[in-house]
Design an enzyme around this catalytic site. Structure first.
Site, PDB file in Angstrom:
ATOM      1  N   SER A  16       0.861  -1.185   0.000  1.00 30.60           N
ATOM      2  CA  SER A  16       0.000   0.000   0.000  1.00 30.60           C
ATOM      3  C   SER A  16       0.894   1.230   0.000  1.00 30.60           C
ATOM      4  O   SER A  16       2.038   1.182   0.477  1.00 30.60           O
ATOM      5  CB  SER A  16      -0.890   0.015   1.244  1.00 30.60           C
ATOM      6  OG  SER A  16      -1.472   1.286   1.447  1.00 30.60           O
TER       7      SER A  16
ATOM      8  N   LYS B 110       2.188  -2.940   6.168  1.00 31.04           N
ATOM      9  CA  LYS B 110       2.497  -2.709   4.748  1.00 31.04           C
ATOM     10  C   LYS B 110       3.940  -2.283   4.534  1.00 31.04           C
ATOM     11  O   LYS B 110       4.571  -2.656   3.538  1.00 31.04           O
ATOM     12  CB  LYS B 110       1.526  -1.681   4.160  1.00 31.04           C
ATOM     13  CG  LYS B 110       0.087  -2.182   4.074  1.00 31.04           C
ATOM     14  CD  LYS B 110      -0.024  -3.484   3.273  1.00 31.04           C
ATOM     15  CE  LYS B 110      -1.444  -3.942   3.090  1.00 31.04           C
ATOM     16  NZ  LYS B 110      -1.555  -5.213   2.348  1.00 31.04           N
TER      17      LYS B 110
ATOM     18  N   TYR C 178      -1.738  -0.848  10.227  1.00 37.22           N
ATOM     19  CA  TYR C 178      -1.690  -0.944   8.772  1.00 37.22           C
ATOM     20  C   TYR C 178      -0.355  -0.454   8.219  1.00 37.22           C
ATOM     21  O   TYR C 178       0.249  -1.091   7.346  1.00 37.22           O
ATOM     22  CB  TYR C 178      -2.838  -0.132   8.175  1.00 37.22           C
ATOM     23  CG  TYR C 178      -3.034  -0.321   6.695  1.00 37.22           C
ATOM     24  CD1 TYR C 178      -3.612  -1.481   6.187  1.00 37.22           C
ATOM     25  CD2 TYR C 178      -2.675   0.674   5.791  1.00 37.22           C
ATOM     26  CE1 TYR C 178      -3.820  -1.654   4.825  1.00 37.22           C
ATOM     27  CE2 TYR C 178      -2.880   0.512   4.428  1.00 37.22           C
ATOM     28  CZ  TYR C 178      -3.450  -0.655   3.955  1.00 37.22           C
ATOM     29  OH  TYR C 178      -3.639  -0.815   2.603  1.00 37.22           O
TER      30      TYR C 178
END
Length: 266
Positions: free
Chosen positions: A149, A176, A172
């Site tokens: 991402s 990532k 997150y």
């Protein structure tokens, strides 16, 4: 040189993890269209509607709980026994806990952080390693593609979330970011065995099932930040997978392909 043939994946087998999700299913269709035999791997049970769609597209489906560390290698060996070693491996899965929305800096708890890193980051890394080792054992010059991402490359813009019910997510960014650098490390090590490992980093991907995208404030702000003025589509991501899976990208490894409409260049 026939460039159309270089873009094809005929006589290849592709494993797509998380292949029943929005991005994963589009990736599966794209790989199938390019000539590959596609094996969708997911933790979900499939209903009759999905089963008929799989049959129509001539996909194989294998349910495996790749989040269960205890039985993972045993289940994976069953897949290798049934479908042999893949030429292409794409991980589109998005494992997360039920308390995922409470992973903001204000609310996250240590145990919750650990659980999500184990579910997502560790499963991505371990799955890719096992596939690469199997490719090495079978002497296959395969392609492994991880889904990262842009938030593994940069911080989240807090202004996007003002007057919305969406929050930033500390887990997150850790997950990532870890996947992106693990991809580089894998490419460095497995390159000697002619195995390529690359990463695709989408920005926002338009998904009608995503409740977050019901927020007009969020969508308008996000689109205004991209030079192209819009989010990516699942087919944008799938097209990038086709490029990295085929011989067209035979000299590309350890790279991160960013699909964000130019958001990260500003």
């Amino acid at each position: 040189m026939n460039y159309l043939e270089k873009n094809s994946n005929y006589n290849k087998t592709a494993f797509v993890v998380g292949g029943l999700g929005a991005i994963g299913f589009e990736v599966s269709k794209a790989l199938s269209d390019s000539g590959a035999k596609v094996i969708i791997i997911d933790v979900k049970n499939i209903d009759k509607k999905i089963k008929s769609t799989l049959k129509k597209n001539e996909f194989e489906y294998y349910k495996i709980n790749y989040l269960n560390n205890k039985n993972f290698n045993k289940d994976l060996n069953k897949i290798f026994k049934k479908f042999k070693t893949p030429d292409i491996f794409v991980n589109c899965s998005y494992p997360k806990t039920k308390k995922w929305k409470f992973n903001s800096f204000k609310e996250v708890k240590l145990e919750e952080l650990k659980k999500n890193i184990n579910l997502h980051l560790i499963s991505f890394c371990w799955f890719a390693k096992q596939i690469a080792d199997q490719m090495k054992k079978s002497k296959k010059t395969g392609s492994i593609i991880q889904l990262g991402s842009i938030y593994g490359l940069q911080g989240q813009d807090m202004n996007l979330y003002k007057n919305t019910n969406i929050k930033e997510n500390v887990s997150y960014s850790i997950i990532k970011g870890g996947i992106i650098n693990f991809t580089r490390q894998m490419a460095s090590y497995y390159g000697q065995h002619k195995i390529r490992v690359n990463n695709i980093c989408p920005g926002g991907v338009k998904n009608i099932k995503d409740k977050n995208q019901e927020s007009k404030n969020f969508m308008n702000r996000y689109n205004s930040k991209t030079p192209l003025g819009k989010m990516a589509t699942t087919s944008d991501v799938a097209s990038a997978v086709l490029f990295l899976s085929s011989e067209t990208s035979s000299h590309i490894t350890g790279q991160t392909l960013i699909i964000d409409g130019g958001m990260t260049i500003i």
